[in-house]
Design a protein around this motif. Sequence first.
Motif, PDB file in Angstrom:
ATOM      1  N   VAL A   9       8.442   4.155  11.890  1.00  0.00           N
ATOM      2  CA  VAL A   9       7.569   3.591  10.861  1.00  0.00           C
ATOM      3  C   VAL A   9       7.034   4.730  10.013  1.00  0.00           C
ATOM      4  O   VAL A   9       6.606   5.768  10.537  1.00  0.00           O
ATOM      5  CB  VAL A   9       6.394   2.804  11.480  1.00  0.00           C
ATOM      6  N   THR A  10       7.054   4.531   8.693  1.00  0.00           N
ATOM      7  CA  THR A  10       6.524   5.542   7.781  1.00  0.00           C
ATOM      8  C   THR A  10       5.528   4.895   6.832  1.00  0.00           C
ATOM      9  O   THR A  10       5.619   3.701   6.538  1.00  0.00           O
ATOM     10  CB  THR A  10       7.652   6.209   6.962  1.00  0.00           C
ATOM     11  N   ASN A  11       4.578   5.671   6.375  1.00  0.00           N
ATOM     12  CA  ASN A  11       3.669   5.198   5.336  1.00  0.00           C
ATOM     13  C   ASN A  11       3.844   6.003   4.051  1.00  0.00           C
ATOM     14  O   ASN A  11       2.977   6.020   3.185  1.00  0.00           O
ATOM     15  CB  ASN A  11       2.208   5.254   5.810  1.00  0.00           C
ATOM     16  N   VAL A  12       4.996   6.652   3.935  1.00  0.00           N
ATOM     17  CA  VAL A  12       5.313   7.474   2.758  1.00  0.00           C
ATOM     18  C   VAL A  12       6.427   6.800   1.964  1.00  0.00           C
ATOM     19  O   VAL A  12       7.469   6.437   2.513  1.00  0.00           O
ATOM     20  CB  VAL A  12       5.753   8.890   3.162  1.00  0.00           C
ATOM     21  N   PHE A  13       6.214   6.642   0.675  1.00  0.00           N
ATOM     22  CA  PHE A  13       7.219   6.051  -0.209  1.00  0.00           C
ATOM     23  C   PHE A  13       8.079   7.162  -0.798  1.00  0.00           C
ATOM     24  O   PHE A  13       7.575   8.085  -1.427  1.00  0.00           O
ATOM     25  CB  PHE A  13       6.532   5.284  -1.340  1.00  0.00           C
ATOM     26  N   ASP A  14       9.368   7.070  -0.599  1.00  0.00           N
ATOM     27  CA  ASP A  14      10.304   8.057  -1.138  1.00  0.00           C
ATOM     28  C   ASP A  14      11.390   7.318  -1.909  1.00  0.00           C
ATOM     29  O   ASP A  14      12.281   6.704  -1.321  1.00  0.00           O
ATOM     30  CB  ASP A  14      10.932   8.875  -0.008  1.00  0.00           C
ATOM     31  N   PRO A  15      11.345   7.361  -3.255  1.00  0.00           N
ATOM     32  CA  PRO A  15      12.313   6.602  -4.046  1.00  0.00           C
ATOM     33  C   PRO A  15      13.734   7.121  -3.942  1.00  0.00           C
ATOM     34  O   PRO A  15      14.675   6.448  -4.382  1.00  0.00           O
ATOM     35  CB  PRO A  15      11.782   6.748  -5.481  1.00  0.00           C
ATOM     36  N   ALA A  72       0.821  -1.217   0.000  1.00  0.00           N
ATOM     37  CA  ALA A  72       0.000   0.000   0.000  1.00  0.00           C
ATOM     38  C   ALA A  72       0.851   1.261   0.000  1.00  0.00           C
ATOM     39  O   ALA A  72       0.436   2.299  -0.535  1.00  0.00           O
ATOM     40  CB  ALA A  72      -0.932  -0.007   1.213  1.00  0.00           C
ATOM     41  N   VAL A  73       2.048   1.197   0.577  1.00  0.00           N
ATOM     42  CA  VAL A  73       2.929   2.369   0.635  1.00  0.00           C
ATOM     43  C   VAL A  73       3.380   2.740  -0.769  1.00  0.00           C
ATOM     44  O   VAL A  73       3.243   3.889  -1.219  1.00  0.00           O
ATOM     45  CB  VAL A  73       4.148   2.097   1.542  1.00  0.00           C
ATOM     46  N   ALA A  74       3.942   1.771  -1.497  1.00  0.00           N
ATOM     47  CA  ALA A  74       4.393   2.020  -2.862  1.00  0.00           C
ATOM     48  C   ALA A  74       3.229   2.335  -3.791  1.00  0.00           C
ATOM     49  O   ALA A  74       3.345   3.180  -4.686  1.00  0.00           O
ATOM     50  CB  ALA A  74       5.170   0.806  -3.384  1.00  0.00           C
ATOM     51  N   SER A  75       2.103   1.680  -3.578  1.00  0.00           N
ATOM     52  CA  SER A  75       0.960   1.867  -4.477  1.00  0.00           C
ATOM     53  C   SER A  75       0.350   3.256  -4.346  1.00  0.00           C
ATOM     54  O   SER A  75      -0.097   3.830  -5.346  1.00  0.00           O
ATOM     55  CB  SER A  75      -0.105   0.801  -4.202  1.00  0.00           C
ATOM     56  N   ARG A  76       0.314   3.809  -3.139  1.00  0.00           N
ATOM     57  CA  ARG A  76      -0.180   5.187  -2.993  1.00  0.00           C
ATOM     58  C   ARG A  76       0.710   6.157  -3.758  1.00  0.00           C
ATOM     59  O   ARG A  76       0.228   7.090  -4.391  1.00  0.00           O
ATOM     60  CB  ARG A  76      -0.253   5.580  -1.514  1.00  0.00           C
ATOM     61  N   TYR A  77       2.025   5.916  -3.688  1.00  0.00           N
ATOM     62  CA  TYR A  77       2.956   6.774  -4.412  1.00  0.00           C
ATOM     63  C   TYR A  77       2.743   6.649  -5.926  1.00  0.00           C
ATOM     64  O   TYR A  77       2.678   7.655  -6.648  1.00  0.00           O
ATOM     65  CB  TYR A  77       4.397   6.400  -4.055  1.00  0.00           C
ATOM     66  N   GLY A  78       2.618   5.411  -6.414  1.00  0.00           N
ATOM     67  CA  GLY A  78       2.397   5.198  -7.838  1.00  0.00           C
ATOM     68  C   GLY A  78       1.092   5.796  -8.320  1.00  0.00           C
ATOM     69  O   GLY A  78       1.017   6.367  -9.416  1.00  0.00           O
ATOM     70  N   LEU A  79       0.074   5.698  -7.481  1.00  0.00           N
ATOM     71  CA  LEU A  79      -1.233   6.272  -7.818  1.00  0.00           C
ATOM     72  C   LEU A  79      -1.136   7.790  -7.929  1.00  0.00           C
ATOM     73  O   LEU A  79      -1.717   8.414  -8.829  1.00  0.00           O
ATOM     74  CB  LEU A  79      -2.251   5.871  -6.759  1.00  0.00           C
ATOM     75  N   LYS A  80      -0.371   8.394  -7.023  1.00  0.00           N
ATOM     76  CA  LYS A  80      -0.156   9.833  -7.064  1.00  0.00           C
ATOM     77  C   LYS A  80       0.586  10.242  -8.339  1.00  0.00           C
ATOM     78  O   LYS A  80       0.224  11.221  -9.009  1.00  0.00           O
ATOM     79  CB  LYS A  80       0.640  10.272  -5.833  1.00  0.00           C
TER      80      LYS A  80
END
Length: 433
Positions: A359-365, A318-326
């Motif tokens: 813990v983070t729920n933000v994806f930062d590449p 869900a973390v990566a997917s929210r970023y991809g969706l954005k």
Amino acid sequence: MLTAVTGINWGDEGKGRVIDLLAEHADIVVRYQGGNNAGHTVVNKQGKFVLNLLPSGILHPDVVCVLGDGMVIDLNHLSNEIAQIRTQDVSVSPKNLKLSTRATISMPWHKIQDELEEERLSKSGAAFGSTKRGIAYAYSDKYRKKTIRLGDLLHLDEENVQARLKTMLEAKNLELAGCYHQEPMSLSALLSWCRQKAAKYAPYITDTGAFLEDALSKGKRVVLEAQLGAMRDIDYGIFPYTSSSSTISAYGPIGAGIPGASLDHVVGVLKAYSTCVGAGPFVAEKAMNGEWTEMVRKYGGEYGAATGRPRRVGPFDAVASRYGLKCQHADKIALTKLDVLSIMDQIPVITGYQYKNAVTNVFDPTENLEKYTPVVKMLPGWKTDISNCRSYDELPVNAKRYINFLEDMLRHEIQFVSVGAERNQYLLNGKWL
């Protein structure tokens, strides 16, 4: 109407299947970036098709397919791909396939360079996991202005085209001889290769931008087809473990050849679990043991469409997917391969990433994702075959709960769910296109 179909994750999400369905009501399907380094798999009554360059719309006889400006095209591979699908009774002609004059040609030496460099890097464990199909080198030469475009094949006798071929060949020979000790290539051989390709593809090469502008002005339905996913985007992905082009929907009109057009819809495609082909950080694969991974790979048929390599597998992230969706700015979401999860008693979902004590729920590449570990929540499975479901109401309660949980994590409704590989194995939840 202009609709882009894009990948939310690392690629291999099932875009080809979604595009194939949308093509039933489309007039034109356009690939707008990438080359033959990935593929879309489509299953229909004619059989199974693995398409690397050809848009998925080619399987519909009334749809015109376009290879757009933003692509790099390996003409040898395209010939083989066309020949293969013709053996499966699919018609390909200048009537239903158009190649952009502005698309870059992936030259024979690009593949050679890719193979040689990946081999060199592998000796020190620094390989990128390249498909060795020359994509990075074709794009590199495009931006160095040291390659030719499809339209140049129509003007091979003109002095300026021949001068460019000579200049780029001299530069390439210096690279291959100096760096990799390869024998130099001759100008006569290069011209002969170009003339062969011109004779074969001249009827297909056209100003596809003008063709698309005219179609949109007449109210035609155009679908833009992306390759790979947001995590492989050259700017917003897990650099340097990315593709060499923009996989983002905003680039769609540019890569298609209609930079002034605006998208009406963006369909973001997600898999019900996570997969990845190639090197680079993939937090999801740390979540479960090897037995779980092998089970999903087996039942999901998780092998690369272009390379056949086993895909790396993990739970839905869900973390990566929210970023991809954005990144994709999708207004519609398609969830694929939900049926694969039917074998599980409990289904894991990644809800956060942990590093040290935080813990983070933000994806930062841009972060060192290799150091992160997944935070996993287990959901109850449904343990029953859902491949015959054709409406959302027919799904088991726990399957609905799984979808609802993903919607909560994504903060977005999921409108399309596939429950099998066949064309009719899907159901709609809410308003689709």
